[in-house]
Write a protein that holds these residues in place. Structure first.
Motif, PDB file in Angstrom:
ATOM      1  N   GLU A   1      46.317  24.955  10.267  1.00 18.78           N
ATOM      2  CA  GLU A   1      45.876  24.724   8.894  1.00 18.78           C
ATOM      3  C   GLU A   1      46.469  25.779   7.951  1.00 18.78           C
ATOM      4  OE1 GLU A   1      42.881  22.438   7.640  1.00 18.78           O
ATOM      5  OE2 GLU A   1      44.121  21.371   9.096  1.00 18.78           O
TER       6      GLU A   1
ATOM      7  N   ARG B   1      44.542  27.701   6.252  1.00 21.75           N
ATOM      8  CA  ARG B   1      43.409  28.604   6.052  1.00 21.75           C
ATOM      9  C   ARG B   1      42.904  29.077   7.398  1.00 21.75           C
ATOM     10  NH1 ARG B   1      38.808  26.226   7.649  1.00 21.75           N
ATOM     11  NH2 ARG B   1      38.926  23.981   8.007  1.00 21.75           N
TER      12      ARG B   1
ATOM     13  N   ARG C   1      36.607  24.926  12.236  1.00 17.71           N
ATOM     14  CA  ARG C   1      35.506  24.048  11.805  1.00 17.71           C
ATOM     15  C   ARG C   1      34.410  24.800  11.047  1.00 17.71           C
ATOM     16  NH1 ARG C   1      34.591  21.601  17.438  1.00 17.71           N
ATOM     17  NH2 ARG C   1      36.102  23.208  17.980  1.00 17.71           N
TER      18      ARG C   1
ATOM     19  N   ASN D   1      34.332  25.882   7.479  1.00 15.88           N
ATOM     20  CA  ASN D   1      35.120  25.662   6.269  1.00 15.88           C
ATOM     21  C   ASN D   1      34.224  25.887   5.053  1.00 15.88           C
ATOM     22  OD1 ASN D   1      37.024  24.987   4.385  1.00 15.88           O
ATOM     23  ND2 ASN D   1      37.102  22.810   4.890  1.00 15.88           N
TER      24      ASN D   1
ATOM     25  N   ASP E   1      29.191  24.919   2.776  1.00 20.14           N
ATOM     26  CA  ASP E   1      29.880  24.779   4.059  1.00 20.14           C
ATOM     27  C   ASP E   1      30.144  23.317   4.380  1.00 20.14           C
ATOM     28  OD1 ASP E   1      30.227  27.459   5.250  1.00 20.14           O
ATOM     29  OD2 ASP E   1      28.041  27.562   5.022  1.00 20.14           O
TER      30      ASP E   1
ATOM     31  N   LYS F   1      31.374  31.596   6.327  1.00 19.60           N
ATOM     32  CA  LYS F   1      32.550  32.474   6.403  1.00 19.60           C
ATOM     33  C   LYS F   1      32.146  33.943   6.548  1.00 19.60           C
ATOM     34  CE  LYS F   1      33.043  33.360   1.456  1.00 19.60           C
ATOM     35  NZ  LYS F   1      32.651  34.750   1.567  1.00 19.60           N
TER      36      LYS F   1
ATOM     37  N   THR G   1      33.263  15.208   3.614  1.00 18.51           N
ATOM     38  CA  THR G   1      34.090  15.769   4.684  1.00 18.51           C
ATOM     39  C   THR G   1      34.999  14.708   5.297  1.00 18.51           C
ATOM     40  OG1 THR G   1      32.363  15.326   6.313  1.00 18.51           O
ATOM     41  CG2 THR G   1      32.349  17.493   5.240  1.00 18.51           C
TER      42      THR G   1
ATOM     43  N   TRP H   1      36.487  15.277   8.843  1.00 16.31           N
ATOM     44  CA  TRP H   1      36.819  15.951  10.097  1.00 16.31           C
ATOM     45  C   TRP H   1      37.524  15.031  11.082  1.00 16.31           C
ATOM     46  CZ3 TRP H   1      36.898  20.945  10.005  1.00 16.31           C
ATOM     47  CH2 TRP H   1      36.023  21.646   9.184  1.00 16.31           C
TER      48      TRP H   1
END
Length: 492
Positions: free
Chosen positions: A51, A53, A57, A59, A69, A218, A416, A418
């Motif tokens: 990715e 970033r 999982r 994020n 999140d 994070k 999302t 995913w």
């Protein structure tokens, strides 16, 4: 003089030892592995991240003056949860009060059922879930076990809540339990979830919904890198990360102990290392294991990769100018929708079937005007393929239908994706019926591949690789540390 010479020779030999490690993936497992390796003098460490970033999982994205999140959101449990244990003395966690405030149940015809009665049934359903998760005598799927227990209680009248109860409500509450489990376990059907293997998992004790308030998940990376609580102890992990490096092949040799693994990326770049820690999702392994590894992985590991479950879950964040869900004198934590059969058919006819997978719309800690939906089930593909405008329209249609009134549209919506992201291909793992029948599982998934002198050349870490807390974020930390420790022990 000869002693000095020997000392220098020893130092030179020690310095010449190749301890190079490449970590695939900068999610919480890869980050944890890097932290432990760097802390123990392994400086030749590279993290290759597909990715753009860090986080995997996890994020966490900026929102207003805080963060929300899109991936991992709660710290599940306290005692036995390595994330909580490393952070709680230095971080003031919040909570989503699911255990303290009853859900608000609504019928799809716009009426509100007897809340005391419905919540009593909901509590009973939760007790059945817990019984299956903690039992050791169940066989078959989670769905079969739940239905057997639930229908048995209804039939024999052993619980007073079902006395003279409308069969429609009995049926809807069973369906609600199925939606809850599908979302909780990221599965399409609770008939694919092994009751026997669920019972082997452990639960970290204490509150299951500790929140990072407006800071986001994070924050955990600052604790793993020791930037918190004491910045002077900071381990510089980020400088080891190379972004946009999608790994396409890992070539390893178990026969020659002096050989390094060769890692090739989609951009044509290549890397070498004595050890590789692979941390991408089980979904990535399922789709790409044949092309990713040369030679092919061992037969039993491949079987576990194919058969152990990895599913998808979705999230929707809706922010409004004001909270229409707060009623005077009534506490609120979540709306749970009860669908009448006729309204379910309307949903299907209107191409809104994805909505039947929503377990609840609930409050978001520290964001008073925001509701969040969580969903699983068989229609995640439809959800992810839907435009933002369609998601908003479908949600507002449902809100107005269940609440029986016109409501203002949200000022913002975030969803999302995913499942359709090729670097994840889902959310998290679950113990499947296929894995139970084949007798394979986490042990095979997590097992390292050693060269002929018994030293690991290819190691595996991630939330699916922990037998104690599989599928959880704290499992990612545990397995990252475990892989690092396995490498460190070689050189001690």
């Amino acid at each position: 003089m000869w002693r000095v010479t020997l000392i220098f020779a020893f130092i030179s030999l020690t310095m010449a030892v190749d301890k190079s490690v490449i970590i695939i993936g900068s999610g919480i497992s890869g980050y944890s592995a890097a932290s432990k390796l760097l802390e123990n003098g392994f400086n030749d460490v590279i993290i290759l991240e597909a990715e753009d970033r860090i986080g995997g999982r996890i994020n966490t994205i900026p929102y207003d003056d805080g963060f929300i999140d899109l991936g991992a959101q709660w710290v599940h449990g306290q005692q036995g949860n390595i994330i909580y244990e490393m952070t709680h003395e230095h971080f003031d966690f919040g909570t989503t009060p699911f255990d303290d405030i009853p859900f608000t149940f609504l019928l799809s015809n716009g009426t509100k059922p007897n809340q005391e009665l419905i919540n009593a049934i909901s509590k009973l359903c939760f007790e059945i879930d817990h019984k299956i998760y903690t039992g050791d005598t169940f066989t078959g799927s989670f769905g079969d076990m739940f239905i057997g227990i639930y229908d048995g209680i209804v039939a024999n009248g052993s619980s007073p809540v079902f006395k003279d109860l409308d069969p429609v409500i009995v049926k809807m509450m069973k369906e609600t339990s199925e939606r809850n489990i599908n979302g909780y376990a990221a599965i399409k059907s609770w008939f694919d979830l092994s009751a026997k293997l669920c019972a082997r998992e452990e639960l970290a004790q204490g509150s299951q919904h500790n929140t990072w308030r407006r800071k986001g998940f994070k924050t955990v990376f600052d604790f793993i890198s020791k930037k918190l609580p004491d910045p002077s102890q900071h381990i510089d992990i980020e400088s080891k990360v190379q972004l946009n490096k999608k790994v396409t092949n890992i070539k390893y040799n178990i026969n020659d102990v002096n050989n390094k693994a060769v890692i090739t990326c989609a951009d044509g770049s290549a890397y070498e290392a004595k050890h590789v820690i692979f941390t991408p999702s089980l979904g990535v392994l399922k789709k790409y294991h044949e092309s990713l590894f040369t030679p092919a992985l061992p037969e039993q590991k491949v079987l576990a990769i194919k058969l152990y479950g990895f599913g998808a879950a979705g999230k929707i964040f809706l922010e409004f100018d004001e909270s229409f869900w707060i009623e005077e004198g009534e506490p609120f934590v979540a709306y749970q929708f009860l669908w009448l059969d006729a309204d379910k058919e309307e949903v299907k006819a209107a191409n809104r079937e994805w909505m039947l997978g929503i377990s609840a719309f609930y409050m978001v800690d520290e964001f008073p005007n925001m509701l969040e939906a969580y969903l699983g089930g068989p229609n995640i593909e439809e959800f992810e393929a839907s435009s933002d405008e369609k998601i908003i329209n479908d949600c507002m249609w449902a809100f107005e239908k269940f609440l029986g009134k016109t409501l203002p549209r949200p000022k913002a919506m975030i969803k999302t994706n995913w499942l359709t992201n090729e670097n994840f291909l889902g959310a998290y793992s679950y113990p499947s019926m296929d894995a139970e029948k084949a007798g394979v599982g986490i042990q095979e998934l997590a097992e390292s591949i050693n060269n002929n002198d018994g030293k690991p050349i290819l190691l595996f870490a991630g939330s699916a690789m922990d037998e104690k807390y599989p599928g959880n974020t704290h499992a990612g930390v545990r397995t990252g540390f475990r892989a690092a420790d396995e490498i460190i022990s070689i050189y001690q």
